[in-house]
Write a protein that holds these residues in place. Structure first.
Motif, PDB file in Angstrom:
ATOM      1  N   LYS A 155      37.818  40.416  63.841  1.00  0.00           N
ATOM      2  CA  LYS A 155      38.845  40.413  62.867  1.00  0.00           C
ATOM      3  C   LYS A 155      38.340  41.484  61.617  1.00  0.00           C
ATOM      4  CE  LYS A 155      41.810  38.126  64.980  1.00  0.00           C
ATOM      5  NZ  LYS A 155      41.084  37.908  65.983  1.00  0.00           N
ATOM      6  N   THR A 156      36.995  41.664  61.692  1.00  0.00           N
ATOM      7  CA  THR A 156      36.593  42.305  60.543  1.00  0.00           C
ATOM      8  C   THR A 156      36.359  43.910  60.749  1.00  0.00           C
ATOM      9  OG1 THR A 156      34.116  41.885  61.435  1.00  0.00           O
ATOM     10  CG2 THR A 156      34.991  40.466  59.710  1.00  0.00           C
ATOM     11  N   HIS A 157      36.715  44.419  61.974  1.00  0.00           N
ATOM     12  CA  HIS A 157      36.923  45.641  62.179  1.00  0.00           C
ATOM     13  C   HIS A 157      37.810  46.338  61.360  1.00  0.00           C
ATOM     14  CE1 HIS A 157      37.481  49.194  65.078  1.00  0.00           C
ATOM     15  NE2 HIS A 157      36.497  49.599  64.395  1.00  0.00           N
ATOM     16  N   ASN A 158      37.508  47.344  60.683  1.00  0.00           N
ATOM     17  CA  ASN A 158      38.327  48.099  59.576  1.00  0.00           C
ATOM     18  C   ASN A 158      39.230  47.312  58.587  1.00  0.00           C
ATOM     19  OD1 ASN A 158      38.199  50.536  60.969  1.00  0.00           O
ATOM     20  ND2 ASN A 158      39.844  50.269  62.577  1.00  0.00           N
ATOM     21  N   ARG A 159      38.531  45.865  58.528  1.00  0.00           N
ATOM     22  CA  ARG A 159      38.967  45.288  57.311  1.00  0.00           C
ATOM     23  C   ARG A 159      38.125  45.661  55.977  1.00  0.00           C
ATOM     24  NH1 ARG A 159      39.207  39.283  58.251  1.00  0.00           N
ATOM     25  NH2 ARG A 159      37.232  39.178  57.441  1.00  0.00           N
ATOM     26  N   TYR A 160      38.943  46.421  55.020  1.00  0.00           N
ATOM     27  CA  TYR A 160      38.312  46.224  53.706  1.00  0.00           C
ATOM     28  C   TYR A 160      37.706  45.196  53.106  1.00  0.00           C
ATOM     29  CZ  TYR A 160      37.893  48.535  49.095  1.00  0.00           C
ATOM     30  OH  TYR A 160      37.459  49.002  47.793  1.00  0.00           O
ATOM     31  N   PRO A 161      36.317  45.045  52.786  1.00  0.00           N
ATOM     32  CA  PRO A 161      35.970  43.916  52.393  1.00  0.00           C
ATOM     33  C   PRO A 161      36.093  43.460  51.049  1.00  0.00           C
ATOM     34  CG  PRO A 161      34.321  45.543  52.469  1.00  0.00           C
ATOM     35  CD  PRO A 161      35.484  46.195  52.937  1.00  0.00           C
ATOM     36  N   VAL A 162      37.085  44.302  50.048  1.00  0.00           N
ATOM     37  CA  VAL A 162      37.322  43.880  48.856  1.00  0.00           C
ATOM     38  C   VAL A 162      38.703  43.540  48.866  1.00  0.00           C
ATOM     39  CG1 VAL A 162      37.616  44.688  46.562  1.00  0.00           C
ATOM     40  CG2 VAL A 162      35.781  45.579  47.643  1.00  0.00           C
ATOM     41  N   ALA A 163      38.891  42.171  48.831  1.00  0.00           N
ATOM     42  CA  ALA A 163      40.333  41.610  48.939  1.00  0.00           C
ATOM     43  C   ALA A 163      41.023  41.444  47.588  1.00  0.00           C
ATOM     44  CB  ALA A 163      40.197  40.200  49.724  1.00  0.00           C
ATOM     45  N   ARG A 164      42.375  41.141  47.532  1.00  0.00           N
ATOM     46  CA  ARG A 164      43.236  41.122  46.660  1.00  0.00           C
ATOM     47  C   ARG A 164      43.596  39.707  46.243  1.00  0.00           C
ATOM     48  NH1 ARG A 164      46.085  45.802  44.849  1.00  0.00           N
ATOM     49  NH2 ARG A 164      47.986  44.643  45.102  1.00  0.00           N
ATOM     50  N   LEU A 165      43.462  39.278  45.143  1.00  0.00           N
ATOM     51  CA  LEU A 165      44.063  37.896  44.903  1.00  0.00           C
ATOM     52  C   LEU A 165      45.465  38.119  44.029  1.00  0.00           C
ATOM     53  CD1 LEU A 165      43.459  34.913  44.902  1.00  0.00           C
ATOM     54  CD2 LEU A 165      42.530  35.146  42.588  1.00  0.00           C
ATOM     55  N   VAL A 166      46.322  37.973  44.739  1.00  0.00           N
ATOM     56  CA  VAL A 166      47.852  37.996  44.246  1.00  0.00           C
ATOM     57  C   VAL A 166      48.595  36.946  44.010  1.00  0.00           C
ATOM     58  CG1 VAL A 166      47.988  40.376  45.582  1.00  0.00           C
ATOM     59  CG2 VAL A 166      48.763  38.016  46.778  1.00  0.00           C
ATOM     60  N   ASN A 167      48.040  35.625  44.285  1.00  0.00           N
ATOM     61  CA  ASN A 167      48.455  34.306  43.900  1.00  0.00           C
ATOM     62  C   ASN A 167      47.606  33.833  42.572  1.00  0.00           C
ATOM     63  OD1 ASN A 167      50.738  34.489  45.797  1.00  0.00           O
ATOM     64  ND2 ASN A 167      49.061  33.870  47.273  1.00  0.00           N
ATOM     65  N   ASP A 168      48.397  33.188  41.689  1.00  0.00           N
ATOM     66  CA  ASP A 168      47.480  32.823  40.731  1.00  0.00           C
ATOM     67  C   ASP A 168      47.177  31.310  40.787  1.00  0.00           C
ATOM     68  OD1 ASP A 168      46.233  32.749  38.214  1.00  0.00           O
ATOM     69  OD2 ASP A 168      48.183  32.731  37.064  1.00  0.00           O
ATOM     70  N   VAL A 169      46.063  31.497  41.702  1.00  0.00           N
ATOM     71  CA  VAL A 169      45.457  29.960  41.961  1.00  0.00           C
ATOM     72  C   VAL A 169      44.003  29.721  41.145  1.00  0.00           C
ATOM     73  CG1 VAL A 169      46.440  30.109  44.410  1.00  0.00           C
ATOM     74  CG2 VAL A 169      44.102  31.061  43.812  1.00  0.00           C
ATOM     75  N   LYS A 170      43.802  28.674  40.829  1.00  0.00           N
ATOM     76  CA  LYS A 170      42.457  28.024  40.223  1.00  0.00           C
ATOM     77  C   LYS A 170      41.321  28.332  41.133  1.00  0.00           C
ATOM     78  CE  LYS A 170      40.774  24.743  37.097  1.00  0.00           C
ATOM     79  NZ  LYS A 170      40.278  25.554  36.174  1.00  0.00           N
ATOM     80  N   LEU A 171      40.255  29.014  40.808  1.00  0.00           N
ATOM     81  CA  LEU A 171      39.322  29.077  41.642  1.00  0.00           C
ATOM     82  C   LEU A 171      38.170  28.443  40.937  1.00  0.00           C
ATOM     83  CD1 LEU A 171      39.482  32.929  42.336  1.00  0.00           C
ATOM     84  CD2 LEU A 171      40.093  31.207  44.056  1.00  0.00           C
ATOM     85  N   ASP A 172      37.131  28.056  41.791  1.00  0.00           N
ATOM     86  CA  ASP A 172      36.128  27.243  41.490  1.00  0.00           C
ATOM     87  C   ASP A 172      35.111  27.966  41.034  1.00  0.00           C
ATOM     88  OD1 ASP A 172      34.319  25.063  40.570  1.00  0.00           O
ATOM     89  OD2 ASP A 172      33.749  24.696  42.827  1.00  0.00           O
ATOM     90  N   LEU A 173      34.755  28.512  39.849  1.00  0.00           N
ATOM     91  CA  LEU A 173      34.173  29.572  39.381  1.00  0.00           C
ATOM     92  C   LEU A 173      32.862  28.991  38.227  1.00  0.00           C
ATOM     93  CD1 LEU A 173      36.656  31.933  37.950  1.00  0.00           C
ATOM     94  CD2 LEU A 173      35.446  32.286  39.912  1.00  0.00           C
ATOM     95  N   LYS A 174      31.552  29.688  38.507  1.00  0.00           N
ATOM     96  CA  LYS A 174      30.689  29.397  37.757  1.00  0.00           C
ATOM     97  C   LYS A 174      30.930  29.638  36.281  1.00  0.00           C
ATOM     98  CE  LYS A 174      27.071  30.520  41.095  1.00  0.00           C
ATOM     99  NZ  LYS A 174      25.910  31.120  41.749  1.00  0.00           N
TER     100      LYS A 174
END
Length: 563
Positions: free
Chosen positions: A544-563
């Motif tokens: 699934k990673t072949h030709n998949r650009y590794p920088v993804a776009r977050l398009v839904n405003d979800v709360k992420l667990d951040l440092k």
């Protein structure tokens, strides 16, 4: 008595060497408390970059200067050391401003004496075959044979990384990068490339086009050096018209545009006498200082507004095309062009007759439209493995957050559907272009320490134009992510034949997809290997990673667990 430059001591025929320039500035700073010579980082040649700072208030801390609401003007010299007018003009100008106590009150002047230190040591009098002096000068390429005015995004040189450190530490509102032209012959000593107006934030573009550029032209006319836009001819001679220059982010002024800094590349005319070229550069730099001092408050307000607007901007242009339907005219002082037999080949050759000067109206095309635009995501998510990308974002004052824990996140992913690659290397890279992406929604696994870049920052332009693969100077196009284009696993056909049979038997949708492909593509219908590969790539066996650009776009405003 004010110290003389090597240029002046030579009768205005020689340009200062790197050692002479640095020694000169060291003495100047030692004897003047309003000047300080700083060093930053290193270069491919192993020497640091120097920065002369001229401050009327004797304050040399950039954060303090910004808090006191003063403007910062950054002048860069010797990016192409064979084009050295700025090196000599800046030395004299710094001395004269200090000696006459004429430093501006509201502008701090920063000067990089010689940027391409490497190339300045490679000194000859022949590498610029079309240029009229000085006697000897440096070489365009640095010690890695890189053209540093193509290196502001890819950052293959230490010079570029150190320049970006200086730029993002001082955050100038106005930037000037001194050059010498090549091309047609005409009457002007000085030509000018401003930041491409259509790529700038509209507030900055309006001030640039309505105030700053017209007043630069007026000031130079009064000083005896009428100017013309850089003569980017659409045909061999300027008579048929000229076009604006699209300063991509690889170039110095294209890079500064990404940070809402107005940039300029003044280009003196190669065939004019060296002393005239230096004098014109001196007077142009003087004019910049006067105008930035005059408009200091307005320039600061414009920059703050532009930063706020860009932080909230939704859509961004990724690629730009010249609009050939919009054309203006401008008066042009040229020389009549003609043909005569070549003494080398006997064939007809172009020549300009300096005994036949003219002034006439020529056409100018200088409207660029975004041919590809993108809506920004809420954030980009970058796996921590891509450390070179992370380092460059940090160097450019981009705020990054780190994930605190492992987990799956729903993102928009790009698969690279198609692209073209140059057949010959360009600045050490086989540059990609014409990128097509396939967008898909996926739940991807991320890990503690992976990075999240929210697109709500004044640096949004830098973020989007480096991380969106379709942007002309994206990190993808500069080959940062080429490893994703390789498959790491495959199959042996004689074994997978049986597996494919079972897949088609148990998955009617896949069989229908294969049959439709065969019906629409006669060549595919005759190619057994291609059909087997089709089944493989539409199965769970395909990575699934072949030709998949590794920088993804977050398009839904979800709360992420951040440092």
């Amino acid at each position: 008595m004010a110290q003389k430059t090597p240029y002046e001591l030579s009768g205005k025929k020689e340009t200062a060497t790197y050692a002479e320039a640095i020694s000169y500035y060291e003495k100047l700073a030692k004897s003047n408390p309003q000047a300080k010579l700083l060093t930053y980082g290193t270069t491919d040649f192993g020497k640091p970059l120097h920065l002369l700072v001229l401050s009327k208030d004797k304050i040399f801390d950039p954060a303090t200067i910004r808090k006191s609401n003063k403007r910062i003007l950054l002048i860069n010299n010797g990016i192409h050391p064979g084009e050295p007018e700025g090196i000599d003009a800046s030395m004299m100008l710094a001395r004269d401003l200090l000696h006459a106590d004429q430093l501006p009150k509201d502008v701090v002047i920063c000067i990089i004496p010689v940027y391409n230190i490497d190339g300045s040591f490679n000194r000859t009098g022949t590498s610029r075959a079309n240029q009229n002096g000085p006697i000897a000068y440096g070489f365009r390429g640095n010690s890695k044979n890189l053209d540093l005015n193509r290196d502001f995004i890819k950052t293959d040189s230490r010079n570029s990384a150190t320049f970006q450190l200086i730029f993002n530490t001082w955050q100038p509102e106005i930037f000037v990068d001194t050059h010498t032209s090549n091309g047609a012959d005409y009457q002007y000593v000085m030509t000018l490339i401003p930041t491409q107006k259509d790529k700038l934030n509209p507030i900055l573009a309006d001030y640039l086009t309505q105030t700053l550029v017209p007043d630069l032209y007026k000031g130079m006319e009064q000083k005896g050096y009428p100017m013309i836009p850089y003569v980017n001819s659409i045909e061999e001679t300027p008579d048929a018209g000229i076009t604006g220059f699209i300063d991509l982010p690889r170039y110095s002024t294209g890079y500064t545009t990404l940070h809402n800094t107005i940039g300029f590349m003044p280009e003196t005319h190669m065939l004019k006498a060296y002393d005239l070229r230096v004098d014109a550069t001196y007077k142009l730099l003087q004019t910049y200082i006067d105008l930035v001092e005059r408009d200091a408050k307005l320039i600061g307000e414009n920059k703050r507004k532009a930063d706020d607007l860009v932080a909230n901007q939704k859509a961004f242009g990724l690629e730009w095309k010249l609009n050939r339907s919009e054309v203006d005219s401008l008066p042009f002082k040229g020389f009549e062009a003609g043909e005569k037999p070549s003494t080398v080949s006997g064939q007809e050759r172009l020549f300009y007759d300096r005994n036949k000067p003219y002034t006439k109206s020529i056409k100018e095309w200088n409207k660029f439209d975004a041919s590809i635009t993108v809506q920004k995501p809420i954030a980009y998510i970058i796996p921590k493995a891509w450390d070179r990308v992370i380092a460059l974002l940090k160097l450019n004052n981009v705020v990054l957050k780190e994930l605190k824990s492992d987990g799956k996140i729903k993102v928009e992913s790009y698969y690279i559907g198609d692209f073209k690659t140059g057949t010959r290397p360009y600045e050490g890279h086989y540059l990609h272009s014409a990128v097509k992406v396939i967008s898909t929604q996926q739940d991807l696994q991320y890990y503690a320490g992976d990075y999240v870049v929210y697109v709500n920052q004044p640096t949004n332009r830098y973020i989007v134009e480096t991380l969106e693969p379709q942007a002309t100077d994206s990190f993808f196009n500069w080959n940062f992510f080429d490893s994703i284009l390789d498959m790491k696993e495959h199959f042996s056909a004689y074994v997978f034949e049986d597996t494919a049979t079972e897949l088609l038997k148990n998955n009617p949708a896949l069989k229908a997809k294969l049959d439709a492909k065969k019906a629409s593509d006669p060549n595919f219908a005759k190619d057994g290997s291609a059909q087997l590969d089709f089944v493989y790539k539409n199965s769970d066996y395909y990575e699934k990673t072949h030709n998949r650009y590794p920088v993804a776009r977050l398009v839904n405003d979800v709360k992420l667990d951040l440092k």
